[in-house]
Design an enzyme around this catalytic site. Structure first.
Site, mmCIF file in Angstrom:
data_model
loop_
_atom_site.group_PDB
_atom_site.id
_atom_site.type_symbol
_atom_site.label_atom_id
_atom_site.label_comp_id
_atom_site.label_asym_id
_atom_site.label_seq_id
_atom_site.Cartn_x
_atom_site.Cartn_y
_atom_site.Cartn_z
ATOM 1 N N SER A 1 0.846 -1.192 0.000
ATOM 2 C CA SER A 1 0.000 0.000 0.000
ATOM 3 C C SER A 1 0.881 1.241 0.000
ATOM 4 O O SER A 1 2.101 1.133 0.107
ATOM 5 C CB SER A 1 -0.896 0.011 1.236
ATOM 6 N N LYS A 2 0.230 2.387 -0.088
ATOM 7 C CA LYS A 2 0.960 3.665 -0.109
ATOM 8 C C LYS A 2 1.898 3.782 1.094
ATOM 9 O O LYS A 2 2.966 4.372 1.003
ATOM 10 C CB LYS A 2 -0.034 4.831 -0.075
ATOM 11 N N ARG A 3 1.466 3.223 2.195
ATOM 12 C CA ARG A 3 2.252 3.251 3.418
ATOM 13 C C ARG A 3 3.659 2.679 3.195
ATOM 14 O O ARG A 3 4.613 3.072 3.837
ATOM 15 C CB ARG A 3 1.499 2.413 4.459
ATOM 16 N N GLY B 1 5.418 3.135 0.688
ATOM 17 C CA GLY B 1 6.209 3.967 -0.227
ATOM 18 C C GLY B 1 5.781 3.739 -1.659
ATOM 19 O O GLY B 1 4.620 3.463 -1.920
#
Ligand code: GLU
Length: 468
Positions: A242-244, A246
């Protein structure tokens, strides 16, 4: 006569080319190139609200950057809507599809009742065998597939094996909306059939769709493709990427300085293996790729491995190609940085040394900055520590020895050594301040080579600026 495989990548242009999408594209491309088949690109832009021209560009550019060339022109799905309607009309005429006049409110009520009764929420087939009155027939309707209600649908998946779905769990899906627009499910199946797609390799998030699509393929009398659903890519911690975690977009990897060859090798290994081989250049990948060796379990991102692989490909890449990569890389910066001819020549001459120490193009650029422009350097913190009053004095002391010598690497080194010995200093005590002043950094490619490369005049301007 066995037919050559026809593969396709079918991204929805609602965002960037995602790392998962890039892997899907790569696997399709490799299989097509391995078999001498065809690799098609279809932009699934039927969702008019969410599809954007910027996303189309991002996908095309991402594919080009990755070196994944497709055969023929990209097909835009929305342009084929009349054909999708035609197929739905044919299914209607054949009694394989039917019109459903249920309103949105009715369907909401239906689902609420199902929910309250603890039943799965799905369309109950209320219009499946019902003929509308003249009044009802004048109302808006959707077209639904008359799907099989008993038995099971088996997705024979090359990666996951046989995956069974009870037909009772699959309701009659909508093919055409009330405004006459085709649904995604209809469009995909019609396009795959019309484009002669023989193998559908895509993310495992589409596995459930495959069961429904098979029902439609059967109703249309089309040929079932070979399916291969690719397990997800997880983040380094094993959780869904996920975006978390990076960077998700391929573009971000390009901007972080990874080479396309690295990305192809890295993404290949995210879900495909050939024994313990880690370094698999693209030519080798084309020769080896098969569907049998795609892994069944989720792959995990490993950024350290990505860095090491990139370091490997940087070292393997010819110097002039790296100069071209860096030139393109800098031109993409905002504002673009344009290298002078001198800078490019210096860069190419220093490349053999520079590339030994860089894991990304960003590191390569950082290590090469001192070659790009002329004049005294701004010092980074470690270089600043070397140019203490003592360091500056050592630099000043060494200058006459250098000034009096031939401006070649070996001659400069000999002069610096002799000077250090006669001054009771270690070579490093002389060389490090020189390096700091020349490059603005505490580490660089071999100092004397760099002095020679920059030339007498330019080097002396830089050294004198910090000589106490
Ligand atoms: N357009 C779909 C997506 O981007 C892929 C459809 C398919 O591969 O069948 O997720």
């Amino acid at each position: 006569m066995s037919q050559k495989p026809v593969l396709r990548f079918a991204p929805s242009p609602t965002g960037m080319l995602h790392i998962g999408g890039a892997r899907t594209a790569l696997f399709n491309w490799l299989y097509a190139r391995h078999t001498g088949g065809t690799f098609l690109l279809r932009i699934e832009d039927t969702d008019r609200e969410r599809s954007t021209p910027e996303a189309v560009d991002a996908i095309l550019n991402g594919m080009k950057w990755m070196g994944l060339d497709w055969d023929g022109d990209a097909v835009f799905q929305f342009a084929r809507a009349p054909r999708h309607r035609e197929v739905a009309e044919k299914l209607l005429a054949e009694g394989k599809a039917y019109r459903c006049y249920a309103t949105a409110d009715e369907l909401t009520a239906m689902r609420e009742e199902q929910k309250a009764a603890g039943k799965p929420m799905r369309y109950d087939g209320r219009w499946r065998d019902r003929t509308p009155t003249a009044e009802e027939a004048a109302k808006p309707s959707v077209v639904r597939l008359k799907a099989r209600q008993d038995g099971e649908t088996i997705v024979q998946d090359k990666v996951l094996g046989d995956v069974r779905f009870e037909n009772s769990q699959l309701d009659d899906m909508v093919l055409l909306r009330s405004d006459g627009t085709p649904t995604y499910m209809l469009a995909v199946v019609v396009d795959d059939a019309d484009m002669g797609v023989t193998h559908v390799i895509r993310g495992a998030d589409h596995l459930n769709n495959a069961a429904r699509q098979l029902q439609l393929i059967e109703a249309m009398g089309a040929t079932t493709p070979v399916y291969g659903h690719l397990p997800l890519i997880n983040g380094p911690d094993g959780a869904k990427l996920s975006k978390r975690h990076g960077a998700l977009a391929v573009e971000a990897y390009r901007d972080m300085g990874y080479l396309p060859e690295t990305m192809r090798n890295y993404l290949l290994r995210l879900g495909w293996s050939h024994g313990d081989d880690e370094i698999i250049p693209t030519e080798q990948a084309i020769a080896w790729f098969n569907l049998e060796s795609i892994g069944k379990s989720a792959a995990r991102m490993d950024y350290k491995k990505l860095d090491n692989l990139n370091g490997h490909y940087i070292r393997e890449t010819a110097n002039d190609v790296l100069v071209a990569e860096i030139t393109a890389f800098l031109a993409r910066e905002t504002p673009p940085r344009i290298l002078s001819l001198t800078a490019r020549q210096r860069l190419e001459s220093a490349m053999t040394s520079l590339k030994e120490r860089a894991k990304t193009l960003v590191e390569l650029v950082q290590g090469a900055e001192f070659l790009f422009t002329d004049g005294p350097r701004t010092l980074d913190a470690p270089a600043d520590k070397l140019l203490t009053p003592d360091g500056r004095a050592a630099l000043a002391g060494a200058l006459p020895a250098l000034e009096g010598t031939d401006w070649t690497g070996p001659a400069l080194e000999a002069a610096a050594r002799t000077h250090a010995e006669s001054s009771g200093l270690k070579l490093g005590q002389v060389a490090q301040p020189l390096r700091a002043a020349l490059t603005g950094k505490a580490s660089s490619p071999p100092l004397f080579e760099m002095l020679a490369l920059l030339g007498r005049e330019e080097s002396l301007v830089r050294l004198r600026a910090y000589a106490a």
